[in-house]
Structures are given as C-alpha cells and as structure tokens.
Design an enzyme around this catalytic site. Sequence first.
Site, PDB file in Angstrom:
ATOM      1  N   ASP A 167       0.784  -1.028   0.053  1.00  0.00           N
ATOM      2  CA  ASP A 167       0.165   0.050   0.042  1.00  0.00           C
ATOM      3  C   ASP A 167       0.876   1.132  -0.072  1.00  0.00           C
ATOM      4  OD1 ASP A 167      -2.284   1.660   0.131  1.00  0.00           O
ATOM      5  OD2 ASP A 167      -1.969   1.527   2.474  1.00  0.00           O
ATOM      6  N   GLU A 424       3.222  -8.109   7.434  1.00  0.00           N
ATOM      7  CA  GLU A 424       2.196  -8.860   7.001  1.00  0.00           C
ATOM      8  C   GLU A 424       2.036  -9.812   6.152  1.00  0.00           C
ATOM      9  OE1 GLU A 424      -0.978  -5.539   6.260  1.00  0.00           O
ATOM     10  OE2 GLU A 424      -0.808  -5.270   8.321  1.00  0.00           O
ATOM     11  N   TYR A 480      -6.722  -3.428  12.623  1.00  0.00           N
ATOM     12  CA  TYR A 480      -7.718  -2.222  12.236  1.00  0.00           C
ATOM     13  C   TYR A 480      -8.970  -2.578  12.691  1.00  0.00           C
ATOM     14  CZ  TYR A 480      -3.743  -0.495   9.704  1.00  0.00           C
ATOM     15  OH  TYR A 480      -2.328   0.140   9.485  1.00  0.00           O
ATOM     16  N   GLU A 518       0.820  -1.562  14.034  1.00  0.00           N
ATOM     17  CA  GLU A 518      -0.005  -0.736  13.266  1.00  0.00           C
ATOM     18  C   GLU A 518      -1.391  -0.586  13.605  1.00  0.00           C
ATOM     19  OE1 GLU A 518      -0.454  -1.278   8.815  1.00  0.00           O
ATOM     20  OE2 GLU A 518       1.760  -1.738   8.711  1.00  0.00           O
TER      21      GLU A 518
HETATM   22  C1  BDP Z   1      -1.449  -2.678   6.264  1.00  0.00           C
HETATM   23  C2  BDP Z   1      -0.172  -2.541   5.720  1.00  0.00           C
HETATM   24  C3  BDP Z   1       0.181  -0.886   5.498  1.00  0.00           C
HETATM   25  C4  BDP Z   1      -1.005  -0.220   4.873  1.00  0.00           C
HETATM   26  C5  BDP Z   1      -2.216  -0.304   6.259  1.00  0.00           C
HETATM   27  C6  BDP Z   1      -3.208   0.545   5.572  1.00  0.00           C
HETATM   28  O1  BDP Z   1       0.958  -2.946   6.375  1.00  0.00           O
HETATM   29  O2  BDP Z   1       1.293  -0.949   4.565  1.00  0.00           O
HETATM   30  O3  BDP Z   1      -0.794   1.107   4.539  1.00  0.00           O
HETATM   31  O4  BDP Z   1      -2.366  -1.650   6.538  1.00  0.00           O
HETATM   32  O5  BDP Z   1      -4.300  -0.292   5.354  1.00  0.00           O
HETATM   33  O6  BDP Z   1      -1.993  -3.557   5.734  1.00  0.00           O
HETATM   34  O7  BDP Z   1      -3.432   1.614   5.752  1.00  0.00           O
END
Ligand code: BDP
Length: 624
Positions: A167, A424, A480, A518
């Site tokens: 991404d 990931e 997330y 993240e």
């Molecule tokens: C994760 C990735 C990261 C993405 C992020 C996203 O590690 O590079 O930018 O999520 O979705 O999958 O914002």
Amino acid sequence: MLEYSMLYPKSTASRRAVPLNGMWKFRLDENGTGRQQGWTDGIPGADWIPVPASFQDFYTDKDTREFTGDVWYETDAFVPSEWEGGQVLVRFGAATHRAEVYVNGIKVTEHEGGFLPFLADVTEIVRYNAHNKLIVKVNNELTETNIPCGQTITLENGKKMSKPYFDFFNYSGLQRAVYLMSVPTEAIFDFDLTYELEGIEGDYAKTAKIAYHVKTNGGHLVKLALFDENGEEAASAEGKDGILEVRNARLWQVRNAYLYRLVVQILDDSLVLDEYEQEIGIRTVEVKGTDILLNGKPVYLRGFGKHEDSDIVGRGFNIGVMKRDFELMKWIGANSFRTSHYPYAEEIYQMADREGFLVIDEVAAVGLFASMMNFMEASTGKQTAFFEKETTPILLKAHLKAIEEMVARDKNHPCVIAWSLLNEPETTNEAAVPYFKEVFEKARELDPQHRPRTFALVMNSTPGACKCYQFSDIIALNRYFGWYVSGGYEIVNAQAMFRKEMDSWRALNLNKPFIFTEYGADTLASEHKLPSVMWSQEYQKEYLEMTHSIFDSYDFVKGEQIWNFADFQTWEGILRVNGNKKGVFTRQRQPKDVAYLLKQRWESLPLDFKAGGVALPEGRSHNG
Ligand code: BDP
C-alpha cells in the site's frame, strides 16, 4: 573486498567522500533498448533531474509518473590525481529496485534490491585528474522474486504498469545520496560492537565493557580510541579483537542520548594507513518476559509506523523533511518508530541516534501475501497461500541477502533496538514455517548484539491461525478493528472482536512483549462531522479512544506505533483518496486533531508503563 563494506562514506585523515548529489542527466527507456543504442557511453537527448529524489512527481504527464521499466541517469565525476594509488569507489545509498552501473562505458557493478547501499570498485577504470562518465540504469519493475513483492502488467497500449502487493506508491530511481570515495588500499572494512554494563545508576554505568571486532584487509596494527562528548579519551585498545573498558560510562537512553566518538585506525608505526570514525551509544537491549529492556529498564514504545514520503521528491531523502519529522515526533511525545516498510536512508538513523529514538528496523519484505488488497482480504479471514510457489526459493534468497545488508549497515546504531523481518506476510499455511525459520535464524546469526526479532502480523494472523508467531521475540500486531472491520456505528462490535482476540493471545501465555505496529483510521484533514462519520477527524479520535482502552487493559502490551505518522502516496483506486490518509499529520506535516490527543496520552504515560507486566489499576485510563 572493500566494495562489500557497508560503512557510511566519510572523509577522515585517510579517506575522502565526495557527494555527487545535484542535477543529473535523465531519460526514460521507453522501448528498453537503451543499451543496444549505446546509452552506456552517454544518454542522448536527456533531461535533467535532481539526485537524490524519486523521478515520478516532477513531471506533468501520467506516462512518466507511472513509468515502469528502465530509467537512465548520467553524471560526471572528477577524480583527483592525489587519489591514484589508493582505491576509488562509487557508493549508492540505494537504487530502487535494481541497477547496473557503468563508468566510462564499462559495466562496474549491478545490484538487486532498492533500499540498501552498494559500491563499485572503479580503481582500475577511472581516469585520474579528469572527468569520468558515470551512468546508471535503474529498473523499477516489481516481481514475486524480490522484495517488496508485486507484479508488472502490460496495458492494452503496450505500456507497462506496476501493481504492488503493498500500500505505497512504487516510487523509484536514485532516491538516496551517491558518493565518490577514495579509500586506502589497506583499509577498515567493518566493525562490530557488543555491550556489557555493570553498576547502572541513573544516567551512568560504573563500567561498560565494549567487546569489539574490527575487519580489515591487511595485517597492520589496529588501534581504537573512544572519546566522550567533551573530546576526552574514555577508553582505548589495540588489536582486531578486544575490549574497550569505559569507567563511569554515560548511557545512551530513550530521548536522552549520549554519543561517544569511536576512532578506528590502522597503523604502520606512527603512520596512519587508514582511519574511520563513527558515533556510537553505550546501551544494551533485550527482551525479558513481557518486557523490552533498555539498559535493564523496561520501556513502553510510543510512536509511529512511518514512510519515506513527501511532496515533489516522493521517497527521495530530504534533509528538511527529516528534521521536521523529528521535531514533530518530539513535540507529540513519541519515543520510537518503525522503518515501515524498508530500511530508510542512513542519515535518519544517525539522527535517531542523536535524538534518542528507538527504531524497529524493517527489511523491505512487504507484499508477501498474494493479493494487492491484503489488508482488506486478511480482515475477512481469507487465506491466500504464498510461500509454496516454485519461485519461493528465489524470493527467500533475495530476502536473506537484504537482511544481511541491512544488519551489516545498521548494526552499530544505538537507535536500532529490533529487526522487523517481514510486514504482514501470509502465515496461515504450513509452507510459511520453513521460510520464517531461515529468515529468523539468519538475523540472529548476523547480529552480534542479538537484538530482538519481530514481524508485523496481519489481521488474519490470529492466535488460532498464525503458524509463525513463535519465531518472534516481540509479537507485533497490525490491527484495524473499527476501520477495515466494523467501522463507524458498529465500532462496539469491533471493540468486542478486538477484546476477544486479545483474550485468546493472553490465554496462550506466551510470556513475550506485545506491541502494536499498526492501528489507525483514514481521516481527511478537510472533514469534520458531529456526530462523527468514518473519514472525519472526529471519528479518528473515537477510533483511537476505543483502541487505547484495549491497549491499556492488557498488561503484556508494551508499545503502540500508530499507522501512520503522515498521510502518504499510494497507487490510485477506490480505497484511497489520492493516497493513504491515516496520518496523524498531513503529508505537509501539519497536525490533524488527533495529534493533540496522542500528545496528551504519550506525555502522560510513564516510560516504564506496565513494567513487569503489571496492569493499570481498575478504572485508570489514558485516553486524554
Ligand atoms: C497494512 C499495511 C500498510 C497499509 C495499512 C493500511 O502494513 O502498509 O498502509 O495496512 O491499510 O496492511 O493503511
């Protein structure tokens, strides 16, 4: 041999390092025929472009921005006559993703992998006291046999296009500094340091023993001297292996850095054959139970996943942007960051050394998951095999080589406290296991300091499904809940799912630290809405409050690095509004509202938050 030395280029008593940064000739090789047409001797009809920089965002047409294939760079390098008799090298901070280098029409080296340095020994080829033509062919195609992974497709009009499995925009070119170097024939090639501290009190250790190992390509005497910040000699030693013993050593600490200057010399009696110097920090790092210990004391990481990304220069190293980023990180109370998703420019680690930031150094192993939408599909539990391809052994070889180069380059930075070996990846299939084993063993074998190793687990790498978390010394989660899963009004469900997953991690009783590498929500700086909706600044705040409440209720969670420090460019598509907008800061490095919430939280958390796995008292919260 010296062409494999990863030491940062420096001028010293015996060495010269001349930056070749500036405007270079530049041309896209639209038909891939540059070599046949003799461009190795000079690029006809070339434009001019700055180095270092990504080439993509200068121009006003799409075909250049999206260009996939070979691009050519050319400059002149004047080699002084005084350099004759020594070794002359050209050093690239990086060339993304692969390069062939020509000097005066002769191929001098090639390198695969876009985020680590390489050198060419041009001693026999250059003309002394004269201009020499330096030409580089850089290729930016993505494959599944090198990191980062992706595909190159061909469109109906015959043009090639990059399809990253990751991404971020496929910025490329000569994105870091290029140096012309003169090094003596008998030279320092590399050195390693390991630390042992005794009697730590406050900022000092009664004794610090620095075991060292210096590699040279000759037999003359090696001498080391260590100087403190006042220029006083703190220790000295002789021989290629030995110990520097420092009494009352001032420690390198979190946001309280202290740097000693190490000078290494090769001597022929009193004649200095070679001299190299580097700033180092005296500190230890280890994982014990659920704690991350720096100098024996628990630290709670707070900070960011970042990118090298800014307006106009793309992924090109920009010293001004670097400075601003560090000022913002200090302002907000951060103490760490991850070099997601590739090793950064060396100057950034030098700055982190000086500012006392803790760095998780990540190799460019991203996109090892057969999908361009891995972050979406993994959230739905979809399993996508990756490591059972015929080409996997080739990928593994490139990955191991990158780890070797990264560890060699970065091992002496005090700021580097851990290695992140993948971001990931697919981990739900057994075929991932032998791959991981090799990658993790390699990092352990290469790093004399045996720093903790980790990798960032994608959403579907759950305790039940992930077959690889056992390799990690620190379990790093990318989660997330409340964004890709049950966002908006459904956030209550996201919270319940998040808790359920964390409960199952707790039930495993791994006795290892967990960190979040993240978590985040896309937020447009332009959007405000009361009550909130997804994408508004208000929602980013609610999302964080929910997420923090989860972090704070698990005593084994020892760090949080929000995604992302700043908005950044990605490929275009329906999921991204001219880039990923999960930044706490905009791409122009101004705060979104949530920056103030984070500042309040991070400044109020003690450095040893949840030390020894002790949970917060019931009801205490840091949500600001
Ligand atoms: C994760 C990735 C990261 C993405 C992020 C996203 O590690 O590079 O930018 O999520 O979705 O999958 O914002």
